[in-house]
Design a protein around this motif. Structure first.
Motif, PDB file in Angstrom:
ATOM      1  N   MET A 198      15.738 -12.460 -29.588  1.00 28.50           N
ATOM      2  CA  MET A 198      15.798 -12.601 -28.152  1.00 28.50           C
ATOM      3  C   MET A 198      14.555 -11.946 -27.539  1.00 28.50           C
ATOM      4  O   MET A 198      14.187 -10.830 -27.876  1.00 28.50           O
ATOM      5  CB  MET A 198      17.063 -11.917 -27.633  1.00 28.50           C
ATOM      6  N   ALA A 199      13.913 -12.657 -26.636  1.00 26.86           N
ATOM      7  CA  ALA A 199      12.714 -12.144 -25.983  1.00 26.86           C
ATOM      8  C   ALA A 199      13.088 -11.136 -24.900  1.00 26.86           C
ATOM      9  O   ALA A 199      14.081 -11.307 -24.198  1.00 26.86           O
ATOM     10  CB  ALA A 199      11.927 -13.291 -25.374  1.00 26.86           C
ATOM     11  N   LEU A 200      12.278 -10.111 -24.789  1.00 26.52           N
ATOM     12  CA  LEU A 200      12.478  -9.125 -23.738  1.00 26.52           C
ATOM     13  C   LEU A 200      11.956  -9.689 -22.423  1.00 26.52           C
ATOM     14  O   LEU A 200      10.963 -10.395 -22.384  1.00 26.52           O
ATOM     15  CB  LEU A 200      11.742  -7.833 -24.072  1.00 26.52           C
ATOM     16  N   LYS A 201      12.634  -9.358 -21.348  1.00 26.45           N
ATOM     17  CA  LYS A 201      12.247  -9.887 -20.046  1.00 26.45           C
ATOM     18  C   LYS A 201      11.411  -8.882 -19.277  1.00 26.45           C
ATOM     19  O   LYS A 201      11.515  -7.683 -19.468  1.00 26.45           O
ATOM     20  CB  LYS A 201      13.488 -10.256 -19.240  1.00 26.45           C
ATOM     21  N   ALA A 202      10.605  -9.422 -18.370  1.00 28.72           N
ATOM     22  CA  ALA A 202       9.766  -8.588 -17.521  1.00 28.72           C
ATOM     23  C   ALA A 202      10.629  -7.877 -16.484  1.00 28.72           C
ATOM     24  O   ALA A 202      11.668  -8.368 -16.066  1.00 28.72           O
ATOM     25  CB  ALA A 202       8.730  -9.457 -16.823  1.00 28.72           C
ATOM     26  N   THR A 203      10.163  -6.709 -16.081  1.00 28.66           N
ATOM     27  CA  THR A 203      10.790  -5.978 -14.984  1.00 28.66           C
ATOM     28  C   THR A 203      10.042  -6.358 -13.718  1.00 28.66           C
ATOM     29  O   THR A 203       8.809  -6.309 -13.681  1.00 28.66           O
ATOM     30  CB  THR A 203      10.698  -4.459 -15.219  1.00 28.66           C
ATOM     31  N   ILE A 204      10.778  -6.743 -12.694  1.00 32.61           N
ATOM     32  CA  ILE A 204      10.167  -7.197 -11.456  1.00 32.61           C
ATOM     33  C   ILE A 204      10.051  -6.029 -10.474  1.00 32.61           C
ATOM     34  O   ILE A 204      10.997  -5.283 -10.249  1.00 32.61           O
ATOM     35  CB  ILE A 204      10.978  -8.343 -10.810  1.00 32.61           C
ATOM     36  N   TYR A 205       8.864  -5.877  -9.909  1.00 33.36           N
ATOM     37  CA  TYR A 205       8.573  -4.878  -8.894  1.00 33.36           C
ATOM     38  C   TYR A 205       8.137  -5.610  -7.627  1.00 33.36           C
ATOM     39  O   TYR A 205       7.480  -6.646  -7.699  1.00 33.36           O
ATOM     40  CB  TYR A 205       7.435  -3.955  -9.330  1.00 33.36           C
ATOM     41  N   LYS A 206       8.496  -5.058  -6.496  1.00 36.02           N
ATOM     42  CA  LYS A 206       8.068  -5.601  -5.197  1.00 36.02           C
ATOM     43  C   LYS A 206       7.239  -4.523  -4.504  1.00 36.02           C
ATOM     44  O   LYS A 206       7.628  -3.360  -4.472  1.00 36.02           O
ATOM     45  CB  LYS A 206       9.267  -5.943  -4.312  1.00 36.02           C
ATOM     46  N   ALA A 207       6.102  -4.949  -3.968  1.00 37.79           N
ATOM     47  CA  ALA A 207       5.229  -3.999  -3.272  1.00 37.79           C
ATOM     48  C   ALA A 207       4.800  -4.581  -1.933  1.00 37.79           C
ATOM     49  O   ALA A 207       4.314  -5.710  -1.877  1.00 37.79           O
ATOM     50  CB  ALA A 207       4.010  -3.681  -4.120  1.00 37.79           C
ATOM     51  N   ASP A 208       5.024  -3.809  -0.888  1.00 31.74           N
ATOM     52  CA  ASP A 208       4.449  -4.114   0.417  1.00 31.74           C
ATOM     53  C   ASP A 208       3.192  -3.263   0.503  1.00 31.74           C
ATOM     54  O   ASP A 208       3.261  -2.031   0.541  1.00 31.74           O
ATOM     55  CB  ASP A 208       5.419  -3.766   1.550  1.00 31.74           C
ATOM     56  N   LEU A 209       2.057  -3.933   0.492  1.00 32.53           N
ATOM     57  CA  LEU A 209       0.767  -3.262   0.396  1.00 32.53           C
ATOM     58  C   LEU A 209      -0.009  -3.431   1.699  1.00 32.53           C
ATOM     59  O   LEU A 209      -0.254  -4.553   2.131  1.00 32.53           O
ATOM     60  CB  LEU A 209      -0.025  -3.857  -0.772  1.00 32.53           C
ATOM     61  N   GLN A 210      -0.362  -2.314   2.305  1.00 33.50           N
ATOM     62  CA  GLN A 210      -1.198  -2.324   3.507  1.00 33.50           C
ATOM     63  C   GLN A 210      -2.595  -1.887   3.098  1.00 33.50           C
ATOM     64  O   GLN A 210      -2.769  -0.822   2.507  1.00 33.50           O
ATOM     65  CB  GLN A 210      -0.655  -1.361   4.564  1.00 33.50           C
ATOM     66  N   VAL A 211      -3.579  -2.725   3.408  1.00 31.00           N
ATOM     67  CA  VAL A 211      -4.962  -2.427   3.068  1.00 31.00           C
ATOM     68  C   VAL A 211      -5.755  -2.212   4.352  1.00 31.00           C
ATOM     69  O   VAL A 211      -5.742  -3.069   5.239  1.00 31.00           O
ATOM     70  CB  VAL A 211      -5.598  -3.571   2.246  1.00 31.00           C
ATOM     71  N   ALA A 212      -6.412  -1.079   4.429  1.00 29.66           N
ATOM     72  CA  ALA A 212      -7.329  -0.783   5.531  1.00 29.66           C
ATOM     73  C   ALA A 212      -8.662  -0.387   4.896  1.00 29.66           C
ATOM     74  O   ALA A 212      -8.862   0.761   4.500  1.00 29.66           O
ATOM     75  CB  ALA A 212      -6.794   0.336   6.409  1.00 29.66           C
ATOM     76  N   ASP A 213      -9.542  -1.367   4.739  1.00 26.18           N
ATOM     77  CA  ASP A 213     -10.847  -1.141   4.127  1.00 26.18           C
ATOM     78  C   ASP A 213     -11.886  -1.124   5.239  1.00 26.18           C
ATOM     79  O   ASP A 213     -12.376  -2.160   5.675  1.00 26.18           O
ATOM     80  CB  ASP A 213     -11.153  -2.240   3.111  1.00 26.18           C
ATOM     81  N   MET A 214     -12.189   0.058   5.702  1.00 28.83           N
ATOM     82  CA  MET A 214     -13.118   0.215   6.820  1.00 28.83           C
ATOM     83  C   MET A 214     -14.554  -0.105   6.416  1.00 28.83           C
ATOM     84  O   MET A 214     -15.360  -0.489   7.263  1.00 28.83           O
ATOM     85  CB  MET A 214     -13.008   1.618   7.396  1.00 28.83           C
ATOM     86  N   ASP A 215     -14.866   0.021   5.140  1.00 29.05           N
ATOM     87  CA  ASP A 215     -16.210  -0.296   4.666  1.00 29.05           C
ATOM     88  C   ASP A 215     -16.486  -1.800   4.733  1.00 29.05           C
ATOM     89  O   ASP A 215     -17.608  -2.214   5.023  1.00 29.05           O
ATOM     90  CB  ASP A 215     -16.415   0.203   3.235  1.00 29.05           C
ATOM     91  N   ARG A 216     -15.477  -2.619   4.443  1.00 28.69           N
ATOM     92  CA  ARG A 216     -15.649  -4.082   4.468  1.00 28.69           C
ATOM     93  C   ARG A 216     -15.057  -4.707   5.730  1.00 28.69           C
ATOM     94  O   ARG A 216     -15.100  -5.917   5.884  1.00 28.69           O
ATOM     95  CB  ARG A 216     -14.957  -4.723   3.255  1.00 28.69           C
ATOM     96  N   HIS A 217     -14.441  -3.901   6.582  1.00 26.89           N
ATOM     97  CA  HIS A 217     -13.747  -4.396   7.783  1.00 26.89           C
ATOM     98  C   HIS A 217     -12.658  -5.403   7.407  1.00 26.89           C
ATOM     99  O   HIS A 217     -12.550  -6.470   7.987  1.00 26.89           O
ATOM    100  CB  HIS A 217     -14.731  -4.993   8.799  1.00 26.89           C
ATOM    101  N   TYR A 218     -11.864  -5.019   6.417  1.00 27.94           N
ATOM    102  CA  TYR A 218     -10.757  -5.858   5.960  1.00 27.94           C
ATOM    103  C   TYR A 218      -9.463  -5.093   6.205  1.00 27.94           C
ATOM    104  O   TYR A 218      -9.284  -3.975   5.697  1.00 27.94           O
ATOM    105  CB  TYR A 218     -10.894  -6.189   4.465  1.00 27.94           C
ATOM    106  N   TYR A 219      -8.564  -5.690   6.973  1.00 30.88           N
ATOM    107  CA  TYR A 219      -7.287  -5.057   7.306  1.00 30.88           C
ATOM    108  C   TYR A 219      -6.202  -6.109   7.147  1.00 30.88           C
ATOM    109  O   TYR A 219      -6.223  -7.135   7.829  1.00 30.88           O
ATOM    110  CB  TYR A 219      -7.308  -4.542   8.754  1.00 30.88           C
ATOM    111  N   ALA A 220      -5.252  -5.878   6.238  1.00 32.72           N
ATOM    112  CA  ALA A 220      -4.210  -6.885   6.013  1.00 32.72           C
ATOM    113  C   ALA A 220      -3.015  -6.259   5.305  1.00 32.72           C
ATOM    114  O   ALA A 220      -3.114  -5.211   4.661  1.00 32.72           O
ATOM    115  CB  ALA A 220      -4.753  -8.044   5.185  1.00 32.72           C
ATOM    116  N   ASP A 221      -1.887  -6.936   5.446  1.00 33.16           N
ATOM    117  CA  ASP A 221      -0.663  -6.585   4.720  1.00 33.16           C
ATOM    118  C   ASP A 221      -0.433  -7.661   3.664  1.00 33.16           C
ATOM    119  O   ASP A 221      -0.634  -8.854   3.926  1.00 33.16           O
ATOM    120  CB  ASP A 221       0.532  -6.546   5.663  1.00 33.16           C
ATOM    121  N   HIS A 222      -0.018  -7.230   2.483  1.00 34.86           N
ATOM    122  CA  HIS A 222       0.250  -8.152   1.381  1.00 34.86           C
ATOM    123  C   HIS A 222       1.625  -7.842   0.807  1.00 34.86           C
ATOM    124  O   HIS A 222       1.949  -6.674   0.563  1.00 34.86           O
ATOM    125  CB  HIS A 222      -0.796  -8.001   0.272  1.00 34.86           C
TER     126      HIS A 222
END
Length: 180
Positions: free
Chosen positions: A1-25
């Motif tokens: 029997m194959a082992l299954k992946a563990t699922i993780y959920k991430a709400d990621l907020q990125v504030a990259d002031m050097d590239r002027h990129y701001y977003a939620d993923h």
């Protein structure tokens, strides 16, 4: 029997002031049995650092023709190829031929040995950046891992801070080779 992946959920907020990129993923991550939480969190960190239109987590470990993360343009051309670990020189050369830019992030304790063996061969690849992530940073990132995560990545003046409600990690990526 194959082992299954563990699922993780991430709400990621990125504030990259050097590239002027701001977003939620909103990310859904499959952490397969052969992958550690440390490596999974490195994937999330790199996703945040290189976030842009067209970025995607790929099959990575399970498809030798794909990196861990890539950015494709609307035509399907690969703009950015990101590999995590210590890929062999032929894989890196092939990636440099397929993508505009290639980033390899070495994170294991054996990284200095791998780099010593490959630095001369990889030096002539002008679209290649090689970074080293210290083991203590990886352990701290793994401490942020949870099945459901609220994460923030702040980049300002070259300094990177990756955090959750519980802790904050100052990330120091050491450049071993920088693309021309």
């Amino acid at each position: 029997m194959a082992l299954k992946a563990t699922i993780y959920k991430a709400d990621l907020q990125v504030a990259d002031m050097d590239r002027h990129y701001y977003a939620d993923h909103a990310l859904t991550l499959a952490c397969h049995p052969s992958e550690t939480e440390e490596r999974m969190m490195v994937r999330v960190l790199l996703y945040a650092l290189y976030a842009q239109e067209g970025i995607a987590l790929t099959k990575g470990l399970f498809d030798v023709d794909e990196p861990d993360i890539w950015v494709k343009d609307l035509t399907g051309a690969i703009k950015l190829w990101i590999d995590i670990g210590q890929p062999d020189e032929s894989r890196v050369r092939k990636a440099c031929g397929r993508a505009e830019q290639v980033v390899v992030v070495c994170h294991a304790g054996s990284c200095p040995v791998w780099w010593k063996q490959n630095a001369g061969k990889l030096a002539r690849l002008k679209n290649l950046t090689v970074l080293r992530l210290p083991p203590e940073t990886i352990q701290a990132l793994a401490g942020l891992a949870a099945r459901t995560m609220q994460l923030q990545c702040l980049v300002q003046d070259g300094a990177v801070t990756f955090s959750s409600a519980a802790a904050s990690v100052a990330v120091d990526l050491e450049p071993l080779q920088t693309a021309a």
